[in-house]
Design a protein around this motif. Sequence first.
Motif, PDB file in Angstrom:
ATOM      1  N   ALA A   1      21.721  46.277 -32.047  1.00 18.54           N
ATOM      2  CA  ALA A   1      22.496  45.769 -33.187  1.00 18.54           C
ATOM      3  C   ALA A   1      22.814  46.944 -34.106  1.00 18.54           C
ATOM      4  N   ARG A   2      24.098  47.144 -34.426  1.00 18.56           N
ATOM      5  CA  ARG A   2      24.535  48.295 -35.228  1.00 18.56           C
ATOM      6  C   ARG A   2      24.901  47.846 -36.648  1.00 18.56           C
ATOM      7  N   MET A   3      24.539  48.679 -37.615  1.00 26.09           N
ATOM      8  CA  MET A   3      24.843  48.373 -39.018  1.00 26.09           C
ATOM      9  C   MET A   3      26.334  48.429 -39.298  1.00 26.09           C
ATOM     10  N   SER A   4      27.088  49.091 -38.406  1.00 24.41           N
ATOM     11  CA  SER A   4      28.536  49.157 -38.608  1.00 24.41           C
ATOM     12  C   SER A   4      29.195  47.798 -38.450  1.00 24.41           C
ATOM     13  N   ASP A   5      28.480  46.871 -37.785  1.00 26.97           N
ATOM     14  CA  ASP A   5      29.019  45.520 -37.631  1.00 26.97           C
ATOM     15  C   ASP A   5      28.818  44.757 -38.943  1.00 26.97           C
ATOM     16  N   GLU A   6      29.833  44.034 -39.371  1.00 25.61           N
ATOM     17  CA  GLU A   6      29.783  43.346 -40.666  1.00 25.61           C
ATOM     18  C   GLU A   6      28.682  42.286 -40.706  1.00 25.61           C
ATOM     19  N   ASN A   7      28.519  41.521 -39.597  1.00 23.42           N
ATOM     20  CA  ASN A   7      27.481  40.482 -39.565  1.00 23.42           C
ATOM     21  C   ASN A   7      26.087  41.094 -39.652  1.00 23.42           C
ATOM     22  N   ILE A   8      25.898  42.209 -38.999  1.00 17.96           N
ATOM     23  CA  ILE A   8      24.587  42.867 -39.036  1.00 17.96           C
ATOM     24  C   ILE A   8      24.329  43.444 -40.423  1.00 17.96           C
ATOM     25  N   PHE A   9      25.380  43.996 -41.042  1.00 20.52           N
ATOM     26  CA  PHE A   9      25.234  44.563 -42.382  1.00 20.52           C
ATOM     27  C   PHE A   9      24.819  43.480 -43.383  1.00 20.52           C
ATOM     28  N   ASN A  10      25.380  42.285 -43.208  1.00 18.27           N
ATOM     29  CA  ASN A  10      25.014  41.178 -44.098  1.00 18.27           C
ATOM     30  C   ASN A  10      23.621  40.628 -43.767  1.00 18.27           C
ATOM     31  N   GLU A  11      23.197  40.780 -42.525  1.00 16.83           N
ATOM     32  CA  GLU A  11      21.886  40.264 -42.091  1.00 16.83           C
ATOM     33  C   GLU A  11      20.748  41.123 -42.621  1.00 16.83           C
ATOM     34  N   PHE A  12      20.893  42.434 -42.515  1.00 17.11           N
ATOM     35  CA  PHE A  12      19.830  43.359 -42.913  1.00 17.11           C
ATOM     36  C   PHE A  12      20.315  44.237 -44.065  1.00 17.11           C
TER      37      PHE A  12
ATOM     38  N   CYS B   1      19.333  49.117 -34.510  1.00 23.02           N
ATOM     39  CA  CYS B   1      17.994  48.695 -34.092  1.00 23.02           C
ATOM     40  C   CYS B   1      18.112  47.878 -32.816  1.00 23.02           C
ATOM     41  N   SER B   2      17.002  47.720 -32.115  1.00 22.45           N
ATOM     42  CA  SER B   2      16.990  47.010 -30.836  1.00 22.45           C
ATOM     43  C   SER B   2      16.281  45.662 -30.975  1.00 22.45           C
ATOM     44  N   TYR B   3      16.635  44.736 -30.115  1.00 23.18           N
ATOM     45  CA  TYR B   3      15.989  43.427 -30.067  1.00 23.18           C
ATOM     46  C   TYR B   3      15.968  42.960 -28.610  1.00 23.18           C
ATOM     47  N   LYS B   4      15.038  42.044 -28.277  1.00 22.10           N
ATOM     48  CA  LYS B   4      14.873  41.613 -26.896  1.00 22.10           C
ATOM     49  C   LYS B   4      15.891  40.538 -26.561  1.00 22.10           C
ATOM     50  N   ASP B   5      16.842  40.894 -25.706  1.00 21.72           N
ATOM     51  CA  ASP B   5      17.832  39.950 -25.220  1.00 21.72           C
ATOM     52  C   ASP B   5      18.787  40.689 -24.293  1.00 21.72           C
ATOM     53  N   TYR B   6      19.572  39.915 -23.556  1.00 26.19           N
ATOM     54  CA  TYR B   6      20.588  40.508 -22.683  1.00 26.19           C
ATOM     55  C   TYR B   6      21.949  40.175 -23.267  1.00 26.19           C
ATOM     56  N   ARG B   7      22.381  40.992 -24.240  1.00 25.27           N
ATOM     57  CA  ARG B   7      23.650  40.752 -24.928  1.00 25.27           C
ATOM     58  C   ARG B   7      24.469  42.043 -24.999  1.00 25.27           C
ATOM     59  N   SER B   8      25.765  41.848 -25.099  1.00 23.51           N
ATOM     60  CA  SER B   8      26.667  42.984 -25.224  1.00 23.51           C
ATOM     61  C   SER B   8      26.458  43.656 -26.573  1.00 23.51           C
ATOM     62  N   ASN B   9      26.528  44.990 -26.593  1.00 25.62           N
ATOM     63  CA  ASN B   9      26.355  45.731 -27.837  1.00 25.62           C
ATOM     64  C   ASN B   9      27.581  45.660 -28.734  1.00 25.62           C
ATOM     65  N   GLU B  10      28.706  45.170 -28.212  1.00 24.16           N
ATOM     66  CA  GLU B  10      29.937  45.093 -28.988  1.00 24.16           C
ATOM     67  C   GLU B  10      30.127  43.723 -29.641  1.00 24.16           C
ATOM     68  N   ASP B  11      30.160  42.670 -28.816  1.00 27.10           N
ATOM     69  CA  ASP B  11      30.449  41.344 -29.371  1.00 27.10           C
ATOM     70  C   ASP B  11      29.267  40.372 -29.263  1.00 27.10           C
ATOM     71  N   TYR B  12      28.093  40.856 -28.822  1.00 26.45           N
ATOM     72  CA  TYR B  12      26.853  40.061 -28.729  1.00 26.45           C
ATOM     73  C   TYR B  12      26.964  38.874 -27.785  1.00 26.45           C
ATOM     74  N   SER B  13      27.885  38.937 -26.852  1.00 22.67           N
ATOM     75  CA  SER B  13      27.980  37.889 -25.828  1.00 22.67           C
ATOM     76  C   SER B  13      26.936  38.161 -24.740  1.00 22.67           C
ATOM     77  N   LEU B  14      26.561  37.122 -24.028  1.00 20.41           N
ATOM     78  CA  LEU B  14      25.555  37.252 -22.971  1.00 20.41           C
ATOM     79  C   LEU B  14      26.126  38.056 -21.805  1.00 20.41           C
ATOM     80  N   THR B  15      25.322  38.958 -21.278  1.00 14.87           N
ATOM     81  CA  THR B  15      25.776  39.852 -20.211  1.00 14.87           C
ATOM     82  C   THR B  15      25.643  39.175 -18.843  1.00 14.87           C
ATOM     83  N   PRO B  16      26.323  39.705 -17.819  1.00 21.50           N
ATOM     84  CA  PRO B  16      26.163  39.160 -16.456  1.00 21.50           C
ATOM     85  C   PRO B  16      24.716  39.205 -15.975  1.00 21.50           C
TER      86      PRO B  16
END
Length: 777
Positions: free
Chosen positions: A676-687, A703-718
């Motif tokens: 999760a990157r602080m450059s993302d608006e949702n992440i900036f508002n979260e933390f 920062c990192s978190y446990k999940d299989y999600r895209s680093n760009e749009d947080y969608s679930l990966t293949p």
Amino acid sequence: MPGHKRQPSIELLELMGVVRENGNEQTPLPPVTPLSYDYILVAKTIENQEREAFKKQTEYIEELKKKNIKVTKIIDDDLVFYGIQAPKEIFEKYRYLLKVSDACNWSSDQNVVPLSTRIRIVHFILNHTPIRSGESLRDLMKMKVFEAKFCLHEKKKQKELKKSWARWTACLQGQPITAVRNYFGEKVALYYLWLGWYTYLLIPPALIGVIVFLYGLAFFNSSPLIKEVCEADTVMCPLCDNKCKVWQLSDTCTYAKVSLLFDNNGTVLFAMFMAVWATLFLEFWKRHRASFVCEWKVSDWCEEEEELILEIVNNANCEPKQYKHSYLRSTLVLICVTAMILVIIGLTHALVVFRVIAAVLLAQGSWEFLSDHSNSGAMMLGAVLHYLIITVMTRINRIVAMKLCEIEKTRSFATTEKSFTVKMFTFQFFTYFSSLFYVAFFLGRINGHPGGYVRIAGKWRLEECHPSGCLTDLFIQMAIIMVLKQTISNVFEFTGPWFCRWVKRRRTQKLQRKCAHCYLKDESEARHGAELCDNCKLRDWLSNYRLNDVDSFSLFNEFLEMVIQFSFTTIFVAAFPLAPLLALINNVIEIRLDAIKMVTLERRLVPKKTNDIGVWIDVLEAIGVLAVIANGLVIGVSSDFIPRLVYRYRYGPCANGTAADIDCMVGYVNNSLSIARMSDENIFNEFSPKQMVTPSGLNVSYCSYKDYRSNEDYSLTPQFWLILAVRFAFVILFEHVVVICKFVAAWFVPSAPMQVKNDRLFDKLNRLKEELSSFNV
């Protein structure tokens, strides 16, 4: 008057061998051999109870005398003891009706009715003898017309059981089951037979569980998964809002090591073994039970038919209770059971909220250690609170189950007992396991992700799983509940009856002292009087009166405790391989604890005849099926076994079969994390920026978190969908393989030894020949 010494009743002096006439004491009579009493009733004297209650007491005793039952009355201080003796004719009727019954038979070699059978018959008659107002003995007990009712312990047999069974030094010895059966009846004997067999068969899973634990311990320091966590410089996202900051993955090195102890490849095989073991245990138990039941000549026994026989013995003009079924009552009971289950599940949700709030408070606290381990601390506090909820709900569940049985209006006591058992176990099962099911299958899977966290009341974030997996949380929950339940329950189970007996002994100390001196004046007469008192029954009645009370469901409590433990041992054993070992140690103590309590601390249970453990066998089989489903889901869904498997063969360094000098699991932990990157608006508002400061004072932008999600749009990966598909495939394959193994095991092991079947065959043949010979005559 001050200094006035109350004189004993004539009945007491006659029983002691002392005759009084016109207030003058005559020469003591020679000691008389005491009569055997089938039952004892205790009430207060007329001076210590209301006149209406005394009238009911007198009326009830007169009703017993109308049935030719001999009643011996002894008055001492504020208590009245009634010794009950049934006439020989009652037992002769009982024997004859058993002989002509279809489902109950009387052994031809029993020419004398044993005391255990006499007690059972008299117990039934006492409970089914109403007074003119229609009130039975149970109603009179509730109204305090009678203070207590009990059957007497037999001193000689009691001492024999103490020597051979009810002592701590006999923990590693076998049980004298036949002696227990002769004294307490088949129902109690089958409980101890089942408990002993269960304990004996716990030895293999306990040993294998230790081996699985040691297998995880062997790779404690060399596993690449542990090294990757302990040596990582990965920065993890904050676990809560506001005061929580980012943290280092290496801070959880110890947690990762503990996780590997209970989440390794050996766990899968152990779970499969335990699912098959549960089936083998039940099948071998049926064989073991059949041997003793055949020896006791109760193979064809029917409890409901015996109740019908006892009704005829009690009243030859009785009308049978007809079978009835009410759809309205059944619907009402079903609605109430569903509502009760929803209430229990609601308590689980409250427990989840408590853990969430506790984690936040601990993380924001001033203690650094608690702040660093806020999630683990919240989990432990939740487990302790769960145990307290279990303690309270056990009482509530019992009351509700009894009320529902009253609504059903069951036909016989056997039916009532079965209905109560099913309802009580259902309530207790949800009370114990609702929280565990949440931890096993929902914790960390519905909490969302940075920028889209799921919150309670829009304020508190749900809990997250540790990067090393969720199985350790389940292990912590199970370990705390099992240890607390078994330790505290055993302490209270033994000290409670002991303390109650001590209190009653203090209350009746004056009464006992008077009996010991037999109201005689000088020392020589007191010694002689004491000898006479040893021959009288009053001392035995007093000692039995001081013991703790028992009822029809006393044995049910022991069974429920052990069946719940069996559930813990089998259902979530994949998360806690040491559960069978804890159960084994507990049961070795439990057998002697229950024996000592039953023989020395409690009044004698009314001996009941049966040939099985009843509905409990159906409950155990249901648990066996549930164990297959739950363990398959725990391994497939809760543990990291499947993600590791997919990584090894699809995404890891060995995926293409080219790596030779590197461990196939290297890089797994980083692969299971998303960023999760602080450059993302949702992440900036979260933390907030203050939260993105490491303990060393370094500002980070991601920062990192446990999940299989895209680093760009947080969608679930293949990879997530592939792992999910493999999880479901594994669960289906696991359950089908284990169920097939269970059916093969059940088919392979006959339910009764061939010798037992042949003995029953010849026994039936001989009885038919005897009947035929008597017919020809």
